[in-house]
Write a protein that holds these residues in place. Structure first.
Motif, short mmCIF file in Angstrom:
data_model
loop_
_atom_site.label_atom_id
_atom_site.label_comp_id
_atom_site.label_asym_id
_atom_site.label_seq_id
_atom_site.Cartn_x
_atom_site.Cartn_y
_atom_site.Cartn_z
N VAL A 1 25.57 28.14 45.31
CA VAL A 1 23.87 27.78 45.65
C VAL A 1 24.13 26.64 46.54
CG1 VAL A 1 22.21 26.84 45.50
CG2 VAL A 1 22.23 29.26 44.25
N THR B 1 18.73 23.77 45.26
CA THR B 1 18.42 25.27 44.97
C THR B 1 17.28 25.76 45.17
OG1 THR B 1 19.62 25.82 42.75
CG2 THR B 1 18.37 27.07 43.40
N THR C 1 17.51 25.30 49.18
CA THR C 1 18.76 26.45 49.82
C THR C 1 17.86 27.23 50.28
OG1 THR C 1 20.43 24.88 48.60
CG2 THR C 1 20.86 27.23 49.35
N ILE C 2 16.93 28.03 49.49
CA ILE C 2 15.84 29.31 49.45
C ILE C 2 15.25 29.23 50.34
CG2 ILE C 2 15.05 30.93 48.36
CD1 ILE C 2 15.24 29.63 45.80
N THR D 1 17.45 29.02 54.11
CA THR D 1 17.57 30.39 53.87
C THR D 1 16.47 31.52 54.63
OG1 THR D 1 18.87 30.65 52.24
CG2 THR D 1 18.11 32.83 53.40
N HIS E 1 20.06 37.77 47.10
CA HIS E 1 20.78 37.12 47.34
C HIS E 1 20.82 36.12 46.06
CE1 HIS E 1 24.15 34.58 48.89
NE2 HIS E 1 23.70 33.71 48.43
N PHE E 2 19.85 35.50 46.28
CA PHE E 2 19.38 34.08 44.97
C PHE E 2 19.03 34.72 43.90
CE2 PHE E 2 19.00 32.39 49.25
CZ PHE E 2 20.34 31.39 49.02
N LEU F 1 22.77 35.67 42.52
CA LEU F 1 23.54 34.76 42.52
C LEU F 1 22.77 33.83 40.99
CD1 LEU F 1 23.79 32.75 45.70
CD2 LEU F 1 25.38 34.36 44.45
N SER F 2 21.34 34.09 40.40
CA SER F 2 20.54 33.86 39.40
C SER F 2 21.78 34.58 38.34
CB SER F 2 19.42 33.70 39.33
OG SER F 2 18.83 35.09 39.13
#
Lengths: 454, 131, 485
Positions: free
Chosen positions: A109, A338, A341-342, A345, C52-53, C56-57
């Motif tokens: 991330v 975090t 970044t989301i 996106t 995606h996130f 990743l988590s």
């Protein structure tokens, strides 16, 4: 017992294993004179329902106002996915990714965040974030003093258009190291190019420019960057990252670009929440990377040759360099990064650009409508998403009247910019609807009329 | 065991010094020092013409886990730096006494060289610090 | 297992459509002020982003998923309710510069938090503005320097730190324009008083101490240390990193400390968030009160107000654009109100119990305890020096092998004084079962180190990546993705 899992039997067994009769005995190395029986002046515990009632009531007291206030913190729409994902326990309750193999999520991330910030700013190296915009500015100044081997100056030239609180934070953080901030005056809401120091080799390590500046105005960043670069000064751009979806990025200012960009990351998906937690971003040219404070994530390979991520350049940091570290900072604002970044996106370049455009358009609308009222005029016309209005009377009582109608009308500039007179800084982000702008205009008109009559 | 060439002078900070024919001195870190640091990832050097006092921190050698100052073994003006280290810091690991030199100085007082350790003394110093 | 970069999933023209506003409004800005090319950001759908996130988590260890005995970091459970209440719209949407008439709910929480922190530490007053422990340290040392300056005592520029101190302590002193003098620690873990006596003098600005120290033991001579430093004209700074060990059991204020910072993300359970945001509230005794960083919440005529530099002209000033990590402070407030006076004392009780229990278990299993004659505080140190000598397996190998057994590693190679060390802090929120399982894992790794050391050096094998090439990461810097040409 809240959050303590031990049963009475376990407690007994554990004490026996240790070989003590009671928990008290575990504290027997604390001198008698220092041992206390318990805490006074702290309320008894509440259960979860009780604290929920209390906090819900307090939050409700603060709720319900419509805000036209910016001044470094901006209310934007935050897609639901942002905080739903950011507060997953795996992100929320992890620590600094020192064990890289167990922290690839956080590390990737951050790498993606670093990439996005280099894209927004047009510079090459981003760190993993600092505390907030003000401290990022202070760290950028320290960096410039370390990096500028040509000038070796410990003075920094700072535009008066930089956020007043940033200047205050800069002073508090830098003065211990004998670094001095010199203020560059404004004229018509922008840095006065004619008032730049005349000498060919002024004694400054860097020039600091906020773009758009605190008053919302757009500076002539190209000319100022070229002026500074010609005098061996580094250029630090303090930028609202949302504005960079629209405006020329610092890396492209003037002939050679700014050297360092920094600022407040809050507009990228972070609620205004009384001032924090936000995050500061810091991005620089390739060649300044060794002067960069804070954490940096790099991509490398593992034993199998597969790509992976790790903290890198750690030898600059306090846990290794101790008194010679680039900074005492040993954290970033990981959770906020975090979320940001989301957010970036989900919006993408086009979403951010539209958002920035909408903020600009809303503020133009608001400023034009307010300036049409008797006793109100627009101070400067080249602005992004904040504008200065001049009233014909002191601003504070007017804001108090607006607040009675649940309108947070903006920021009274009389303390920080007395030279502007009765000046009011307003902002209308994409969140403000036409109806809310109408309500502000009508309420202000009424308030001005009433106080005129009184 | 680390290598300690006979023809050099040494400091207790693990630098080596070599007097050149043109009156300058070349400075580097010893084999022992590079081993202790591990693989170097970066070497920060002063700019040419920098004036250094004896004992001034004048360079930084950085590995993944540590960054150490290098101190000027004697006062003087920097006449050259090893620019190859910018791209290949591991030269210091692979060739500490040769390709991995750090910088050259015009000493302001070359007599200071005589007060430094010779190879035997340095070896003894290393042996003592092992204990 | 590898999750590709979000940029690699991007396709030109794809939109997440999470945000309304299809038409870009016409823009009243000069073309010369606009950027020519859009910034490099991914173009993906909302579902792609969510997957995606989320994936990743899942590549992280965290408190919610793993025992996380990271010494000096106090990785205790972060109650869910603290997050939920701090995110209530009334708090989340309040602008920091908004009128106090629309902030009384928030300010009341902050006012009470200031008071509660003073009450649990025995200090006179708190400022909540520092945004991390290191910034709290900065505030503390800056206040010490401001105090000496206010007395025209300009010679005091030296800060004393024990050799076991956190790296931030000397780094902070440097940032405040001070020089650093290190003093040694005795073999029993306490400060060497004779060395301290020799170190103090008219140049002494102050001393920075952590108590219990980074060695996991309580500094028993703290009152003598305080007298020595005070008699020399210096002040005492308390690094609150280890307050979890003595909460409700002893007051730093009573130990003679003049200024203290607390890591609310440790003792008061605000989230570590993958490395921040933290919060480093600072407290002072009476003599440093005028120097506290602003703003602070005050109360006038029943209304909560912001105290600023106008109210405290000797303040060291501002450390953040607004008032610090407000949302984190709310979480700490909720946590303190949930626990109450008794609950907070139980924090130290059970954190200390768990640490001493685990230390005893490991000691009985033959592990070398760094300070075997001492009580553990809320943490303790195991030295693997003998294992490393016998098998070649280092503390780092143990750390990686623990990951394969489902435990986050303890802190390794800190404090620097103890070779091949693991600094283990179990916290009060772990069950005995988890402590036992962790002890068994360490025993198991040691066994493997003796029988099959090559296998230990392979670890970790169950994580998304294997050991990473740190040297390559630092030599061939790859700090941002670039599209292939």
């Amino acid at each position: 017992m809240p959050f303590i899992p031990h049963t009475d039997d376990e407690l007994r067994d554990m004490l026996a294993t240790i070989g003590v009769a009671s928990i008290d005995e575990l504290f027997d190395e604390i001198p008698d004179a220092l041992r206390i029986d318990g805490l006074q002046n702290v309320p008894a515990g509440l259960d979860e329902a009780g604290i929920t009632r209390l906090m819900t009531a307090r939050a409700a007291r603060d709720d319900g106002a419509v805000s036209f206030l910016g001044a470094g913190a901006y209310e934007h729409y935050i897609p639901a996915a942002v905080w739903d994902i950011a507060t997953r326990g795996e992100f929320y309750s992890a620590y600094t990714p020192y064990q890289a193999e167990a922290s690839q999520g956080t590390l990737q991330v951050i790498y993606e965040f670093q990439t996005m910030m280099t894209g927004l700013t047009g510079l090459q190296v981003s760190n993993a974030s600092l505390y907030d915009g003000a401290t990022a500015f202070a760290e950028a100044c320290l960096m410039a003093v370390r990096a500028n081997r040509k000038s070796r100056s410990r003075r920094i030239l700072v535009s008066r258009g930089l956020h007043p609180a940033y200047r205050a934070v800069g002073k508090a953080i830098l003065e211990g190291q004998g670094i001095e901030l010199t203020e560059l005056p404004l004229r018509d809401g922008r840095v006065d190019v004619a008032a730049l120091p005349a000498d060919e080799k002024p004694d400054y390590a860097a020039l600091v420019l906020q773009q758009p500046n605190f008053l919302g105005s757009i500076e002539d960043a190209d000319a100022l960057t070229d002026w500074a670069a010609a005098r061996d000064m580094l250029v630090i751009g303090v930028c609202n990252p949302l504005s960079l979806a629209l405006l020329k990025p610092p890396g492209e200012w003037g002939e050679a670009g700014a050297d360092i960009a920094c600022g407040e990351g809050q507009p990228l998906g972070i609620p205004v929440s009384s001032g924090g937690p936000y995050f500061g971003y810091l991005v620089c040219r390739d060649k300044l990377v060794r002067q960069m404070p804070g954490r940096i994530v790099g991509r490398t390979v593992d034993l199998n040759g597969e790509p992976g991520f790790t903290l890198t350049l750690q030898a600059r940091e306090q846990h290794i360099r101790r008194s010679k570290a680039t900074s005492n900072i040993c954290t970033n604002q990981g959770l906020m990064v975090t979320a940001a970044t989301i957010y970036m996106t989900l919006l993408g370049a086009e979403g951010l650009r539209r958002n920035a455009g909408q903020c600009h358009a809303n503020t133009r609308e608001l400023a034009a409508r307010l300036a049409a009222l008797d006793g109100v005029s627009l101070a400067f016309d080249q602005f992004f998403h904040e504008a200065v209005l001049i009233l014909d009377r002191p601003v504070a009582p007017v804001l108090a009247t607006l607040a009675e109608h649940d309108i947070v009308g903006g920021l009274d500039l009389s303390k920080d910019y007395p030279e502007l007179g009765h000046a009011l800084l307003v902002c209308a982000t994409e969140m403000r609807t036409a109806a809310e702008i109408d309500a502000y205009v009508a309420t202000l008109a009424q308030a001005l009329q009433d106080s005129q009559a009184a | 065991m680390s290598e300690v060439p006979e023809n050099l002078k040494y400091t207790r900070e693990h630098e080596w010094v070599r007097l050149e024919d043109d009156g300058t001195v070349t400075v580097g870190i010893t084999d022992h020092a590079q081993q202790a640091l591990g693989e170097l990832v970066y070497v920060e050097l002063p700019e040419a013409d920098t004036e250094l006092g004896g004992g001034d921190a004048c360079a930084v050698v950085e590995s993944v886990k540590a960054a150490s100052d290098v101190y000027a073994p004697l006062a003087g003006t920097v006449s050259a730096i090893n620019e190859a280290l910018e791209g290949e810091p591991d030269l210091v690991n692979n060739s500490p006494y040769d390709d991995g030199w750090l910088l050259r100085l015009f000493p302001s007082d070359a007599a200071a060289l005589d007060e430094m350790l010779d190879a035997e003394m340095y070896q003894q110093f290393l042996a003592e610090s092992e204990d | 297992m590898r999750e590709s970069l979000i940029f690699e999933q991007s396709r030109p023209g794809r939109r997440a459509r999470a945000v309304a506003g299809d038409e870009a409004p016409s823009v009243g800005l000069a073309a010369a002020q606009l950027r020519a090319e859009p910034p490099l950001l991914p173009e993906v759908s909302e579902l792609q982003a969510v997957r995606h996130f989320t994936r990743l988590s899942q590549q992280n260890f965290s408190i919610d998923t793993h025992f996380y005995p990271l010494g000096s970091c106090t990785m205790k459970y972060n109650p869910k309710i603290c997050n939920r209440l701090a995110m209530l719209p009334g708090f989340a949407n309040r602008h920091p510069l908004g009128p106090v008439s629309h902030g009384q709910g928030f300010m009341e929480c902050m006012y009470e938090l200031q008071d509660m922190l003073a009450a649990v530490t025995g200090m006179a007053e708190f400022s909540l503005t520092p945004m991390a422990g290191a910034q709290g340290e900065f505030a503390g040392v800056a206040m010490i320097m401001a105090y000496h300056r206010s007395r025209n005592d300009h010679e005091r520029r030296e800060i004393i730190v024990p050799d076991a101190a956190h790296g931030t302590n000397p780094a902070t002193a440097t940032m405040c324009g001070c020089t650093v003098r290190e003093i040694p620690t005795r073999a029993d873990g306490d400060v060497d008083l004779e060395a301290l006596r020799a170190a103090v003098g008219p140049q002494t600005a102050g001393i920075m101490l952590t108590n219990p120290s980074t060695l996991g033991v309580f500094e028993r001579q703290i009152l003598q240390v305080a007298d020595l430093v005070h008699d020399a004209g210096g002040l005492l700074y308390y690094d609150g990193a280890n307050l979890n060990a003595i909460l409700g059991r002893a007051f730093p204020g009573a130990m003679g400390f003049d200024v203290i910072h607390l890591n609310l993300h440790k003792t008061f359970s605000t989230p570590h968030g993958g490395g921040g945001p933290g919060s480093g509230a600072v407290g002072v005794g009476e003599i440093l009160r005028p120097f506290l960083p602003m703003p602070v919440v005050g109360k006038r005529d029943g209304e909560f107000v912001w105290l600023t530099e106008q109210d405290r002209p000797q303040s060291i000033g501002r450390l953040s654009a607004f008032m610090g990590n407000a949302g984190i402070l709310l979480r700490a407030y909720v946590y303190m109100r949930l626990l109450g006076a008794d609950g907070m004392r139980r924090v130290a009780d059970f954190a200390t119990l768990n640490a001493n229990y685990l230390m005893k278990r490991l000691r009985e299993a033959g592990f070398q305890i760094a300070y075997p004659e001492r009580r553990a505080s809320h943490e303790f140190i195991v030295s693997l020096k003998d294992v490393a000598r016998d098998t070649g397996i280092t503390a780092m190998d143990f750390a990686k092998a623990l990951l394969d057994r489902g435990f986050h590693a303890p802190t390794t190679y800190f404090p620097l004084l103890v070779p091949e060390c693991l600094l283990i802090e179990p916290t009060e929120t772990e069950t005995r079962d988890d402590l036992d399982a962790f002890a068994e894992a360490l025993i198991d790794i040691r066994e493997q180190a003796r029988t099959d050391p090559a296998q230990v050096r392979e670890a970790p094998l169950s994580t998304p990546v294997r050991r990473l090439d740190d040297v390559r990461a630092a030599r061939q810097l790859d700090l941002a993705w670039r599209p292939a040409d």
